[in-house]
Design a protein around this motif. Structure first.
Motif, short mmCIF file in Angstrom:
data_model
loop_
_atom_site.label_atom_id
_atom_site.label_comp_id
_atom_site.label_asym_id
_atom_site.label_seq_id
_atom_site.Cartn_x
_atom_site.Cartn_y
_atom_site.Cartn_z
N LEU A 1 2.02 -6.48 -1.11
CA LEU A 1 1.67 -5.07 -1.00
C LEU A 1 2.91 -4.20 -1.13
O LEU A 1 2.97 -3.10 -0.58
CB LEU A 1 0.99 -4.79 0.35
CG LEU A 1 -0.41 -5.40 0.52
CD1 LEU A 1 -0.92 -5.17 1.93
CD2 LEU A 1 -1.38 -4.82 -0.49
N ALA B 1 5.70 -1.61 -2.60
CA ALA B 1 5.53 -0.35 -3.31
C ALA B 1 5.56 -0.60 -4.81
O ALA B 1 6.40 -1.34 -5.33
CB ALA B 1 6.64 0.62 -2.91
N GLN C 1 -4.56 0.30 -1.68
CA GLN C 1 -4.46 0.55 -0.24
C GLN C 1 -4.29 2.03 0.05
O GLN C 1 -4.93 2.58 0.96
CB GLN C 1 -3.27 -0.24 0.32
CG GLN C 1 -3.15 -0.19 1.84
CD GLN C 1 -1.93 -0.95 2.31
OE1 GLN C 1 -0.82 -0.78 1.81
NE2 GLN C 1 -2.13 -1.83 3.28
N ARG D 1 -1.01 -2.11 -3.65
CA ARG D 1 -0.48 -1.03 -2.81
C ARG D 1 -1.14 0.30 -3.18
O ARG D 1 -1.48 1.10 -2.31
CB ARG D 1 1.04 -0.94 -2.98
CG ARG D 1 1.70 0.22 -2.23
CD ARG D 1 1.49 0.11 -0.75
NE ARG D 1 2.21 1.18 -0.06
CZ ARG D 1 1.99 1.54 1.21
NH1 ARG D 1 1.06 0.91 1.91
NH2 ARG D 1 2.69 2.49 1.76
#
Length: 373
Positions: A332, A334, A342, A339
């Motif tokens: 996850l 950046a 999310q 990501r």
């Protein structure tokens, strides 16, 4: 008498555990609490000359890890759950890392920072004493829980910070989507329509002088119009799939699974329709997760499970689990596709959890609060 014996045995067992845990806790935590308190105070004192700007953030990160470990210990040994009170860590627009000054200001504004620092002297004194006395260990747990649990004001402050972050994410996502639509229109359908207009002008000039050439250009213009229509349909489908609007989330997800290049076994059990923004968010989140799996995990098969969970704090949520038998190692970090998913789900108070060991399999779980309409 028979009822008293098990109770006495349990009490004896708990006392024996306290005899071991209490002194061990005291010996380990005393130097750590003293060290972190001294470093925190020194860093604060050095803020005016700039040195503390560099030292304060890493010291507080260490303190938060230490406090979180004590929270977990209180829950494991004392049965008292202590939620984390911290605000979301700041980040630059675009997912970058914030600078030292911004980190320092963020920490100084977070009430949980001062609560952690004020807990350390109490842990050094009353906490150390109660840990050494086995019968007083449950008081030790209560003291730690009372000083490290979030206050109502802290919970509200954290919620405001989360809403501030998700609002920015929503604005960024909307702006990015508009740029994508403009780019697709400019590079695709608009270019074909311009070419078709130029062809029609040429046809008008050739229709009497060279009918055969004009006929060929008409056929090309017809082909361009069909391709432009196809691209416009794909663009509309990317904004809001027609099957999602007409038949709802279950059928849209089944159609999505059938279009994938890898085999996807779909097990979908939902009670009905949901609000349109929720259905759209779940659909595109699943689309991104499936695409990410096919692109990076190299799986032979993917399992898609979708259900409506009523055992959630929000009294209902759409829960999606995507499992693949690929090579694993997803993260996850950046910039990753997950990501981004999310962050988009956070706009609906949704969450994403990832379990992806190095050798696989990978399991991605999405949960979005929702109520059937």
């Amino acid at each position: 008498m028979t009822d008293e014996r098990p109770r006495a045995a349990v009490q004896t067992h708990e006392l024996m555990l306290a005899l071991v845990r209490g002194p061990a806790l005291a010996v380990v935590t005393l130097p750590l609490s003293i060290l972190l308190f001294v470093l925190s105070v020194v860093s604060l004192a050095l803020l005016p000359i700039g040195v503390g700007v560099v030292t304060f953030p890493p010291v507080q990160r260490a303190l938060r890890r230490y406090a979180n470990q004590r929270r977990r210990l209180v829950h494991r040994w004392g049965g008292i759950e202590v939620p984390e009170p911290y605000r979301p860590w700041p980040r630059e627009r675009g997912g970058g890392v914030v600078g030292w000054v911004e980190q320092c200001v963020w920490l100084l504004k977070d009430p949980a920072t001062w609560r952690d620092i004020s807990w350390l002297p109490a842990d050094m004194t009353a906490g150390f004493t109660t840990a050494l006395l086995p019968p007083m260990l449950p008081l030790n747990h209560q003291l730690t829980a009372r000083m490290l649990e979030p206050t109502r004001e802290m919970l509200l402050s954290r919620r405001v910070a989360e809403l501030y972050e998700t609002r920015h994410d929503a604005v960024d996502s909307s702006a990015a989507e508009l740029r994508r639509i403009e780019r697709d229109l400019h590079d695709g359908a608009q270019a074909r329509l311009v070419a078709m207009g130029m062809s029609l002008g040429t046809i008008e000039a050739l229709v009497e002088r060279d009918p055969a050439k004009a006929k060929a250009l008409i056929a090309q213009a017809r082909e361009n119009s069909a391709e432009a229509l196809t691209e416009l349909r794909d663009l509309v489908r990317g904004i809001h799939p027609p099957v999602l609007a007409e038949r709802g989330l279950p059928d849209a997800l089944r159609a999505l699974a059938l279009r994938m290049q890898i085999p996807v076994e779909a097990d979908i059990d939902l009670p009905g329709r949901f609000d349109e923004p929720v259905e759209t968010a779940v659909y595109f989140a699943v689309s991104e997760v499936l695409t990410n799996a096919a692109k990076h995990a190299e799986p032979s098969r993917v399992w898609l499970d979708v259900l409506y969970a009523e055992d959630t704090p929000d009294a209902g949520a759409v829960r999606v689990t995507v499992t693949d038998d690929g090579k694993g190692g997803a993260s996850l970090d950046a910039g990753s596709g997950l990501r981004g998913v999310q962050r988009r789900l956070a706009q609906f108070d949704g969450v994403l959890a990832l379990d992806s060991p190095a050798d696989g399999p990978t399991m991605v779980t999405l949960e979005v609060p929702a109520q059937p309409t």
